[in-house]
Every structure is written in structure tokens, then in C-alpha cells.
Design an enzyme around this catalytic site. Sequence first.
Site, short mmCIF file in Angstrom:
data_model
loop_
_atom_site.label_atom_id
_atom_site.label_comp_id
_atom_site.label_asym_id
_atom_site.label_seq_id
_atom_site.Cartn_x
_atom_site.Cartn_y
_atom_site.Cartn_z
N ASP A 11 39.55 51.61 43.50
CA ASP A 11 39.50 50.66 42.40
C ASP A 11 39.38 51.51 41.13
O ASP A 11 38.97 52.68 41.20
CB ASP A 11 38.27 49.76 42.59
CG ASP A 11 38.05 48.86 41.41
OD1 ASP A 11 39.00 48.19 40.99
OD2 ASP A 11 36.92 48.83 40.90
N ASP A 13 38.21 50.38 37.48
CA ASP A 13 37.01 50.14 36.65
C ASP A 13 35.74 50.19 37.48
O ASP A 13 35.59 49.44 38.44
CB ASP A 13 37.09 48.75 36.01
CG ASP A 13 37.93 48.75 34.77
OD1 ASP A 13 38.36 49.83 34.36
OD2 ASP A 13 38.14 47.67 34.21
N GLY A 48 35.87 42.66 38.61
CA GLY A 48 36.82 42.67 39.72
C GLY A 48 37.72 41.44 39.79
O GLY A 48 38.51 41.31 40.72
N ARG A 51 42.25 38.65 34.60
CA ARG A 51 42.01 38.26 33.22
C ARG A 51 41.96 36.72 33.09
O ARG A 51 41.05 36.18 32.46
CB ARG A 51 43.13 38.82 32.33
CG ARG A 51 42.73 38.91 30.86
CD ARG A 51 43.90 39.39 30.02
NE ARG A 51 44.51 40.61 30.54
CZ ARG A 51 45.74 41.01 30.25
NH1 ARG A 51 46.49 40.31 29.43
NH2 ARG A 51 46.23 42.13 30.76
N SER A 118 43.50 45.27 37.27
CA SER A 118 43.86 45.43 35.86
C SER A 118 45.37 45.58 35.70
O SER A 118 46.01 46.29 36.47
CB SER A 118 43.17 46.66 35.29
OG SER A 118 43.75 47.00 34.05
N ASN A 120 46.44 47.00 33.16
CA ASN A 120 46.53 48.20 32.33
C ASN A 120 46.22 49.48 33.11
O ASN A 120 46.01 50.53 32.51
CB ASN A 120 45.56 48.09 31.15
CG ASN A 120 45.86 46.88 30.29
OD1 ASN A 120 47.00 46.68 29.88
ND2 ASN A 120 44.86 46.06 30.05
N ASP A 172 33.52 49.00 43.50
CA ASP A 172 32.20 48.74 42.91
C ASP A 172 31.90 47.25 42.80
O ASP A 172 30.86 46.87 42.26
CB ASP A 172 32.10 49.37 41.51
CG ASP A 172 32.90 48.59 40.49
OD1 ASP A 172 34.07 48.26 40.79
OD2 ASP A 172 32.35 48.29 39.42
MG LIG Z 1 35.72 47.67 39.72
#
Ligand SMILES: [Mg+2]
Length: 215
Positions: A11, A13, A48, A51, A118, A120, A172
Site C-alpha cells: 500500500d 499511504d 484506505g 476519494r 490513490s 495519484n 496500514d
Molecule cells: Mg494506507
Amino acid sequence: MNDKTKGLIFDLDGVLVTTEYNHFVSWKKIAKAIDVSFNEHDNEQLKGISRADSLKKILELGNKAISEELFEELLAQKNEFYLNSIKKINRSNLLPGVIELLQSAAQMGLKCAVGSSSRNARFIVTKLELDFYFSTIVDGNDVTFPKPSPEVFLKGAQRMNCQPNECLVFEDALSGVAAARAGGFMSIGVGNPLLKNVADVYIDSLTEFRLEAYA
Ligand SMILES: [Mg+2]
């Protein structure tokens, strides 16, 4: 125990990099614009998820209904705030142990992928100068179903020519660990104590992870 590990899926972020705060500040601006109070505790619920689902949560929090047009506009605006805030992202934003683990994986001949909700992810990986380490990046543009659907990780495994039981997934977020489990992957929970009894293995930081034990 996993079969011999051939691929690692990360992952983005909260595992490789910390952009959570950038997201939080961007969402806070959006929430303020529609008169919804939004704090760091509320922000936990957005980790997680996509958007659009994040904005839905914020609207739920404020008990607001908005037009589809404004909804789309706010999504675009949030992304603009966020992209502006991450323009300066660089290797100093990496979480501890990332480079060391990616280097070990390369030395051991394991493939690595990014599996992120994401849209991005590619931009950020390039800003971090990590493209070299990843054989593929699966992001929010590549999947139909967000985590906890396993789609993002299954695509990553497929592109690395690996079976799920030959991969480790580093996550996470609860939704990410659920996605890993649903796809038949072994999950490594990182840096989120909520994952202690949920992930197959839990570590506070990637610096604790010993890849030799799995390969
Ligand atoms: Mg994450």
C-alpha cells in the site's frame, strides 16, 4: 505459513510514505466549505477508502445532501488541494525502512508492486524516485472495486506473474488487510495498532521486517 514468497505488494499511504496529513488538511478545507466539522479522529474513517467514498463519509458526518454536480466539483477541488500540497514531496517523506526493504527484495530477486486506492500513486512514486524498484503500480485508476475488495492486490499479483499465496501484502488500514485476506494473501500490518490482531503479522515499522524469514 506462506509458500515461498516471490512478490511483495505495498500500500502507498501509511506504508511507504506519509501523506495522511496532506489528505487530512485537504479534506478539512472541503468540509469547511460545506460547513461540516471534521477533525483528525473523523479522518481515521477515511483511511484506505476511495476519494468518492471519503466525501460520502464527510457528508454523512455533517448529515448533508448535495447535488451530483457539487459532489464532482468537491472531489476535483480536494484533489487540487492535495496535489498542490504534495508537489514538494520527496524522499524525506518516506517512512523508515522502505529503501532498505526494497533493496533487499531486489537483491533476493523478488518483485515489488504498489497496490493503492490513490489515483495519484504513480505521481507520488515518481516524486519519491522509487519507480526503479516496482515492476508494476496498481492504483485507483486501474480497479473497479476499492478495498476491501481484493481487486487491487489480485491485479498486482497477476502483473507480477505471482499467485496470491506467493505474495506478501503490506498495509496500514483495516480495509487493506481485509482486501488482502479476501484475495488469499498473507498480510503484514504496519504502524497501526488496530491491525495487531487482524493482520497475519504485525510490525510497528518496516525497519522491524526480516524478509529472509519469508523468502
Ligand atoms: Mg494506507
